[in-house]
Design an enzyme around this catalytic site. Structure first.
Site, PDB file in Angstrom:
ATOM      1  CG  ASP A  17      -2.142   1.025   1.061  1.00 53.97           C
ATOM      2  OD1 ASP A  17      -2.148   1.574   0.110  1.00 53.97           O
ATOM      3  OD2 ASP A  17      -2.822   1.191   2.180  1.00 53.97           O
ATOM      4  CG  HIS A  34       0.010   1.853  -9.421  1.00 51.04           C
ATOM      5  ND1 HIS A  34      -0.078   1.456  -8.170  1.00 51.04           N
ATOM      6  CD2 HIS A  34      -0.941   2.418  -9.700  1.00 51.04           C
ATOM      7  CE1 HIS A  34      -1.392   2.004  -7.520  1.00 51.04           C
ATOM      8  NE2 HIS A  34      -1.702   2.718  -8.746  1.00 51.04           N
ATOM      9  CG  LEU A 128       9.011 -17.112  -3.094  1.00 47.42           C
ATOM     10  CD1 LEU A 128       8.761 -17.510  -1.742  1.00 47.42           C
ATOM     11  CD2 LEU A 128       9.627 -15.805  -3.411  1.00 47.42           C
TER      12      LEU A 128
HETATM   13  C1  FPP Z   1      -1.887   0.247  -3.440  1.00 43.03           C
HETATM   14  O1  FPP Z   1      -1.487   1.530  -3.535  1.00 43.03           O
HETATM   15  C2  FPP Z   1      -1.611  -0.599  -4.329  1.00 43.03           C
HETATM   16  C3  FPP Z   1      -2.306  -1.049  -5.590  1.00 43.03           C
HETATM   17  C4  FPP Z   1      -3.971  -1.169  -5.135  1.00 43.03           C
HETATM   18  C5  FPP Z   1      -2.093  -1.759  -6.595  1.00 43.03           C
HETATM   19  C6  FPP Z   1      -0.547  -2.595  -6.544  1.00 43.03           C
HETATM   20  C7  FPP Z   1      -0.235  -2.805  -7.582  1.00 43.03           C
HETATM   21  C8  FPP Z   1       1.108  -2.891  -7.808  1.00 43.03           C
HETATM   22  C9  FPP Z   1       2.054  -2.841  -6.858  1.00 43.03           C
HETATM   23  C10 FPP Z   1       1.582  -3.145  -9.212  1.00 43.03           C
HETATM   24  C11 FPP Z   1       1.046  -4.107 -10.123  1.00 43.03           C
HETATM   25  C12 FPP Z   1       1.500  -5.259  -9.625  1.00 43.03           C
HETATM   26  C13 FPP Z   1       2.213  -6.345 -10.307  1.00 43.03           C
HETATM   27  C14 FPP Z   1       2.568  -7.737  -9.611  1.00 43.03           C
HETATM   28  C15 FPP Z   1       3.181  -5.816 -11.089  1.00 43.03           C
HETATM   29  P1  FPP Z   1      -2.482   2.829  -3.550  1.00 43.03           P
HETATM   30  O2  FPP Z   1      -2.692   3.016  -4.979  1.00 43.03           O
HETATM   31  O3  FPP Z   1      -3.748   2.414  -2.989  1.00 43.03           O
HETATM   32  O4  FPP Z   1      -1.656   3.902  -2.733  1.00 43.03           O
HETATM   33  P2  FPP Z   1      -2.387   4.838  -2.018  1.00 43.03           P
HETATM   34  O5  FPP Z   1      -3.151   4.356  -0.780  1.00 43.03           O
HETATM   35  O6  FPP Z   1      -1.119   5.850  -1.499  1.00 43.03           O
HETATM   36  O7  FPP Z   1      -3.236   5.816  -2.755  1.00 43.03           O
END
Ligand code: FPP
Length: 234
Positions: A17, A34, A128
Site C-alpha cells: 500500500d 505503481h 519460492l
Molecule cells: C496500493 O497503493 C497499490 C495497489 C492497489 C496496486 C498494487 C499494484 C502494484 C504494486 C503493481 C502491479 C502489480 C504487479 C505484480 C506488477 P495505492 O494506490 O492504494 O496507494 P495510496 O493508498 O497511497 O493511494
C-alpha cells in the site's frame, strides 16, 4: 518447520500500500507510484529466497480495486504484463514458481495469458511460490468456497473447518505466518480473511515503493519478536 530465519516463516503475505501517496509526495501522477512498486517486489522475492521462505503472497489487485478510474486500472493491468514479461526469465532462473489467487477470469485477456504462460513455464520449479493476489477478495473467496461446499454435502451439519480450508482457492498453501502492510494503514482490507486467523500483523508507515530489502528485513525482525500461541498457553 523452522525456516532459515530461525522461527516459523513459511509464508509471508504483503499488502503493498502507498503507491499513490508516494507519487503524490513527488508531484507525480499516481501511476508512477505503481511503476516504482516493481523494485520493492523484486526485493521481496530476493529476501524470501535468502531466508528460504516457501510462499510469498502479494496483494496486487483487490476485487474492490476495479472501482478505481479506468485509466489507473488499465495501467495496472499493463504493468502486470510488463512485470511478467520483464521478470519471467529471472524468476525461472531463481527456481520461483509463479501462482495466483483470486478470480483470474476477471483479468483482461492479455495479462491473463501472460500470467498463464508464466505459470505454466514455472510450474515445475521447487523454490519460492510467488503468489499474486489478483481480483482477490477474502469475502469473494469465502463465498466461492461455500458454493463449492454446498454442491458437495448432503446436510449442512456435515460442514467442517477443514472442508472450508480445503475449498479455498489455494488449499495447499499454509496460512500466512505474518501479514505486512505498508503505508501506515492498519487494516486487512479483505485480504486472506480465513487464512489470517493466527497470522502476526506487522504495520509499517513506509510507503510500498520505499519498502526495499532492508525495510522488509526490519519488518521480519519485528515478527521474530512475537510470541505465537495460537490461542493456547506457552
Ligand atoms: C496500493 O497503493 C497499490 C495497489 C492497489 C496496486 C498494487 C499494484 C502494484 C504494486 C503493481 C502491479 C502489480 C504487479 C505484480 C506488477 P495505492 O494506490 O492504494 O496507494 P495510496 O493508498 O497511497 O493511494
Amino acid at each position: 518447520m523452522k525456516s532459515d530465519f530461525g522461527v516459523n516463516l513459511r509464508h509471508i503475505a504483503i499488502i503493498m500500500d502507498g503507491n499513490g501517496r508516494w507519487a503524490r509526495k513527488r508531484g507525480l501522477p499516481r501511476i508512477k507510484g505503481h511503476s516504482a512498486a516493481e523494485k520493492s517486489i523484486h526485493d521481496a522475492v530476493e529476501v524470501c529466497g535468502e531466508l528460504g521462505v516457501e510462499y510469498l503472497t502479494l496483494y496486487a489487485f483487490s476485487t474492490e480495486n476495479w472501482s478505481r478510474p479506468k485509466a489507473e486500472v488499465s495501467f495496472i493491468m499493463k504493468l502486470l504484463s510488463r512485470f511478467i514479461k520483464g521478470n519471467i526469465d529471472e524468476l525461472d532462473r531463481k527456481n520461483v514458481k509463479l501462482r495466483t489467487t483470486g478470480r483470474l477470469g476477471d483479468i483482461p485477456d492479455g495479462p491473463r495469458q501472460d500470467l498463464e504462460l508464466a505459470m505454466e513455464r514455472t510450474s515445475g520449479n521447487t523454490g519460492l511460490n510467488l503468489i499474486l493476489a489478483l481480483s482477490y477478495g477474502g469475502r469473494a473467496e469465502l463465498r466461492d468456497a461455500f458454493v463449492k461446499i454446498a454442491d458437495n454435502i448432503a446436510a449442512s451439519s456435515d460442514i467442517t473447518e477443514e472442508m472450508i480450508s480445503a475449498a479455498m482457492y489455494n488449499s495447499d498453501v499454509p496460512d500466512p505466518d505474518v501479514i505486512i502492510r505498508t503505508s501506515g494503514e492498519q487494516r486487512l482490507s479483505n485480504f486472506l480473511l480465513w487464512q489470517s486467523a493466527y497470522s502476526e500483523l506487522v504495520f509499517t508507515p513506509i510507503l510500498w515503493p520505499d519498502f526495499h530489502a532492508e525495510q522488509l528485513r526490519n519488518a521480519l525482525e519485528e515478527y521474530r519478536t512475537r510470541k505465537r500461541r495460537f490461542g493456547g498457553l506457552e
